[in-house]
Design a protein around this motif. Structure first.
Motif, PDB file in Angstrom:
ATOM      1  N   SER A   1      -4.472   9.554  -0.363  1.00 61.57           N
ATOM      2  CA  SER A   1      -3.650   9.216  -1.303  1.00 61.57           C
ATOM      3  C   SER A   1      -4.914   8.826  -2.416  1.00 61.57           C
TER       4      SER A   1
ATOM      5  N   LEU B   1      -4.883   1.446  -2.404  1.00 60.50           N
ATOM      6  CA  LEU B   1      -4.943   2.766  -2.180  1.00 60.50           C
ATOM      7  C   LEU B   1      -5.839   3.390  -1.405  1.00 60.50           C
TER       8      LEU B   1
ATOM      9  N   CYS C   1       0.986  -1.253   0.154  1.00 56.55           N
ATOM     10  CA  CYS C   1       0.062   0.047   0.020  1.00 56.55           C
ATOM     11  C   CYS C   1       0.796   1.262   0.441  1.00 56.55           C
ATOM     12  N   GLU C   2       2.345   1.745   0.694  1.00 49.89           N
ATOM     13  CA  GLU C   2       3.057   2.710   0.535  1.00 49.89           C
ATOM     14  C   GLU C   2       3.439   2.496  -0.767  1.00 49.89           C
TER      15      GLU C   2
ATOM     16  N   GLU D   1       0.915   9.328  -6.241  1.00 51.00           N
ATOM     17  CA  GLU D   1       1.698  10.936  -6.056  1.00 51.00           C
ATOM     18  C   GLU D   1       2.051  11.607  -6.983  1.00 51.00           C
TER      19      GLU D   1
ATOM     20  N   GLU E   1       1.120   4.652  -2.836  1.00 48.63           N
ATOM     21  CA  GLU E   1       0.505   5.781  -2.844  1.00 48.63           C
ATOM     22  C   GLU E   1       1.762   6.767  -2.788  1.00 48.63           C
TER      23      GLU E   1
END
Length: 396
Positions: free
Chosen positions: A371, A367, A327-328, A335, A331
Motif C-alpha cells: 500500500s 502505511l 493499519c488496515e 487505495e 490501507e
C-alpha cells in the motif's frame, strides 16, 4: 405616535376597549386610509409602549387576560393564506401585509407575558393546550420573522407557565414525528421546533427511546438542509447529556440507510456523520471505526467534488486523531486516495488527495508494504502539474 403615561390610559375599561378594537383582522386593504385599521395599529403601539415601559404594579383582572388572548387568537390563529405555503423567494404582497399587521400583535402579546405582575393562574384559563397546538401550527409560516416570534412566545410560555411545559413538549414531539414519518408533506418550522426541543435535553426530561423515534426520521426528509444545524445540535446534546452510546445508534442509522436516500442528502449526511464522529468516545469509536472507514472509502470515489472533498476532509481528521486508525484502515483509505489522485476530474480533490497520500506514505508505522509502495508510485506521477499543463494547452 409618542405615548405619555396617564392614569386614564391605564384604566381597565380603556384597555379592554383598545384590545377589542385590535381583535379585528383586516385583509389586504382596498382603502389605504382605513380609519379602523389606523386605530387598531395606533392602539397596538400604545399598548406595547405601556406594557414594555412600565413593568411594575401591572396587576390586571382576568377579563384583561381573556381579551389579550382573544386579540392574539383572532389575529394569529386564522387559516394560513395560500401565500404561506410559498418559498421565501415567492412571498407575496398578501403575506407581507399579513405580517406587517401581525408583527405589532406579537409585540403586544410578548410584552404582556413579560409584565412583572403576569399571573399564570389567570392566564391558564385562556392559554391552554389548544392555544399551544395552534401556535405550533402557525410555525408553518414561510415568514422566518414570524416563526421566530412564535418560537419566542412558546419559550416565554415555557418559562412563565410551568403547567404548560408538558403540553408544549408533546405538541413539539407530535409535529416533529408527523413530519419525520411523512404524515404531513412539508413543515417550514422544523428548525424552530428542534430549538424548542433542545430545552428539554438541557432539563434531561427526554426519554432515550422517544428521542431516537423522533430525531432519526428527520434525517431522511429532503428539507434537511434547512434545519441540519439544529438537528446536529440535538444529536450532540443527546450524546453528551443522555447517553454517549447514542453516537453509535445515530451512526448505524446513517450507514444503514445511506443507499435509500436522495443524492441531494449526501452532503448533509456527510456533515452529520463527521459531527457524530467528533462526539464519539474511545469505546464508541472502536465499535464504529471499521464500518465508517469502509463507508468513507466509497464516498471518496464519488464523482461529486463536494462529496469527495468533504470525505477527504474527514480522512484528514482521522489521520490527525490519535489512535483513530488501524493499519488496515489506513490501507483502505490510501487505495481510495490513489484512485482520486489518478482519475478524478477536480483539481482541488486531486491536490487534497495527494497531500493526504503523502502524509500517509511518510508514516511508515501506519502505511506499510504494498500500500505504501502504491502511494509513492502514484505521487511520482505529479498529476496536479499535468492537469495545469492540460488546462493551459486547452486555453491556447
Amino acid at each position: 405616535m409618542n405615548y405619555y403615561y396617564n392614569e386614564e390610559m391605564e384604566s381597565i375599561e380603556t384597555i379592554l376597549k383598545m384590545l377589542k378594537v385590535c381583535s379585528k383582522y383586516f385583509p389586504v386593504p382596498t382603502i389605504v386610509e382605513d380609519q379602523e385599521l389606523k386605530q387598531k395599529m395606533n392602539n397596538l403601539s400604545i399598548l406595547h409602549n405601556m406594557w414594555s415601559n412600565k413593568l411594575l404594579d401591572s396587576l390586571y383582572p382576568s377579563e384583561v387576560y381573556k381579551q389579550v388572548c382573544v386579540m392574539f387568537s383572532e389575529n394569529v390563529f386564522r387559516s394560513l393564506p395560500k401565500s404561506s405555503y410559498m418559498s421565501n423567494e415567492e412571498i407575496s404582497n398578501e403575506m407581507m401585509w399579513e405580517f406587517q399587521q401581525l408583527s405589532p400583535v406579537y409585540n403586544v402579546f410578548d410584552a404582556f407575558l413579560c409584565l412583572d405582575g403576569f399571573d399564570p393562574e389567570k392566564a391558564i384559563i385562556y392559554i391552554d393546550k389548544k392555544f399551544i397546538n395552534l401556535s405550533i401550527r402557525r410555525l408553518d409560516s414561510c415568514m422566518e420573522a414570524e416563526r421566530l416570534w412564535i418560537k419566542q412566545i412558546l419559550l416565554k410560555l415555557y418559562e412563565k407557565m410551568f403547567i404548560l411545559r408538558k403540553d408544549i413538549y408533546y405538541a413539539v414531539i407530535n409535529s416533529l414525528t408527523d413530519y419525520g414519518y411523512q404524515q404531513i408533506s412539508d413543515f417550514m418550522g422544523v428548525k424552530e421546533l428542534l430549538e424548542i426541543f433542545q430545552i428539554y435535553f438541557e432539563k434531561n426530561s427526554v426519554k432515550e427511546t422517544l428521542l431516537i423515534k423522533v430525531l432519526l426520521p428527520l434525517m431522511k426528509r429532503n428539507g434537511l438542509v434547512h434545519y441540519i444545524m439544529s438537528l446536529e445540535f440535538c444529536y450532540q446534546s443527546a450524546i453528551r447529556r443522555i447517553n454517549p452510546n447514542l453516537s453509535v445508534i445515530f451512526m448505524e442509522y446513517i450507514l444503514t440507510n445511506w443507499s435509500t436516500i436522495n443524492s441531494t442528502l449526501h452532503l448533509p449526511w456527510c456533515k452529520v456523520l463527521i459531527s457524530l464522529y467528533q462526539q464519539c468516545g474511545v469505546v464508541q469509536w472502536s465499535q464504529m471505526r471499521h464500518r465508517v472507514v469502509r463507508h468513507l472509502t466509497k464516498l471518496l470515489k464519488s464523482e461529486s467534488h463536494t462529496i469527495c472533498g468533504i470525505s477527504i476532509h474527514f480522512c484528514v481528521m482521522l489521520v490527525n486523531g490519535e489512535n483513530q486508525l488501524l493499519c488496515e484502515d489506513a490501507e483502505c483509505i490510501s487505495e481510495a486516495l490513489v484512485d482520486i489522485y489518478r482519475t478524478h476530474w477536480s483539481y482541488s480533490c486531486v491536490t487534497d488527495a495527494g497531500s493526504l497520500l503523502k502524509r500517509l506514505a511518510d508514516d511508515k508505522d501506519l502505511l506499510k508494504g504494498p500500500s505504501r509502495l502504491l502511494a509513492l508510485e502514484a505521487l511520482i506521477d505529479d498529476r496536479p502539474h499535468k492537469m495545469v499543463q492540460s488546462m493551459i494547452e486547452d486555453n491556447i
